[in-house]
Design a protein around this motif. Structure first.
Motif, PDB file in Angstrom:
ATOM      1  N   SER A  91      14.664 -20.255 -45.505  1.00 30.34           N
ATOM      2  CA  SER A  91      14.870 -21.455 -44.503  1.00 30.34           C
ATOM      3  C   SER A  91      13.944 -22.001 -43.609  1.00 30.34           C
ATOM      4  N   GLN A  92      13.668 -21.212 -42.316  1.00 30.93           N
ATOM      5  CA  GLN A  92      12.490 -21.177 -41.042  1.00 30.93           C
ATOM      6  C   GLN A  92      11.530 -20.942 -42.175  1.00 30.93           C
ATOM      7  N   ASP A  93      10.509 -20.447 -43.143  1.00 37.53           N
ATOM      8  CA  ASP A  93       9.360 -19.755 -43.714  1.00 37.53           C
ATOM      9  C   ASP A  93       9.204 -21.625 -43.867  1.00 37.53           C
ATOM     10  N   ILE A 138      13.186 -25.226 -35.177  1.00 36.14           N
ATOM     11  CA  ILE A 138      14.257 -26.191 -35.393  1.00 36.14           C
ATOM     12  C   ILE A 138      15.057 -25.150 -36.044  1.00 36.14           C
ATOM     13  N   ALA A 139      16.746 -25.188 -35.211  1.00 33.93           N
ATOM     14  CA  ALA A 139      17.312 -24.039 -35.471  1.00 33.93           C
ATOM     15  C   ALA A 139      17.513 -23.602 -36.301  1.00 33.93           C
ATOM     16  N   THR A 143      17.288 -26.112 -40.579  1.00 36.34           N
ATOM     17  CA  THR A 143      16.620 -25.821 -41.908  1.00 36.34           C
ATOM     18  C   THR A 143      17.404 -25.060 -42.824  1.00 36.34           C
ATOM     19  N   ASN A 144      18.921 -23.733 -42.950  1.00 37.83           N
ATOM     20  CA  ASN A 144      19.457 -23.188 -43.684  1.00 37.83           C
ATOM     21  C   ASN A 144      20.653 -24.221 -44.330  1.00 37.83           C
ATOM     22  N   THR A 145      21.134 -24.977 -43.879  1.00 38.39           N
ATOM     23  CA  THR A 145      21.596 -26.366 -44.050  1.00 38.39           C
ATOM     24  C   THR A 145      21.217 -27.567 -45.024  1.00 38.39           C
TER      25      THR A 145
END
Length: 173
Positions: A91-93, A138-139, A143-145
């Protein structure tokens, strides 16, 4: 052009580039939900998104997700969770991508919270596409959610289903 490819074609291209065709064919037959989640991920990030080495993010993500599945293949529930968690770990990527299309009025940037990259590129067929990476500010829980809501079918976004889909594979095994 990527905008013309559907999500099944995108996934097939990534699987082929990852050298995982035979594993993927078997996995998609065993667990069609995994294929659907992988297709949704493929559509969201496309083949233009890049990893830290400038290679297609989707290819590496699929390769890692297949390996995660394989590590737990004796337990279907754990294997599914490992696969989905592996995709979500990108997600961060995904949010580190800076995708621009050149238009006569200037460059237009992709906004990951607004649309998938393939949907965005579909609005600009034939346009020159430039992709860069920057640090994602972004935390990760956000991003994961967000990515989870984009790749997991809405019917499975309840507490019990999510525990099965993204729970700790070691506890599900």
């Amino acid at each position: 052009m990527e905008a013309q490819m559907d999500k099944k074609q995108l996934l097939a291209e990534a699987v082929k580039a990852a050298g995982e065709q035979s594993k993927a064919k078997q996995l998609w037959v065993i667990d069609s939900m995994i294929e659907n989640i992988a297709m949704a991920f493929a559509e969201y990030v496309g083949m233009v998104s890049i990893d830290e080495n400038g290679k297609p993010l989707l290819v590496g993500a699929i390769k890692r997700a297949m390996a995660a599945y394989e590590a737990y293949e004796n337990s279907p529930r754990a294997a599914r969770a490992a696969f989905v968690r592996s995709l979500l770990s990108n997600s961060q990527d995904v949010f580190a991508q800076q995708v621009y299309v050149a238009t006569p009025r200037g460059d237009i940037a992709w906004m990951p919270f607004v649309s998938s990259v393939t949907e965005f590129l579909g609005h600009y067929p034939g346009a020159q596409v430039d992709v860069e990476r920057q640090e994602c500010k972004i935390a990760e829980p956000i991003t994961n959610t967000f990515l989870m809501t984009k790749i997991i079918p809405a019917s499975l976004l309840d507490q019990a289903s999510l525990l099965e889909l993204i729970g700790d594979p070691n506890q599900l095994a």
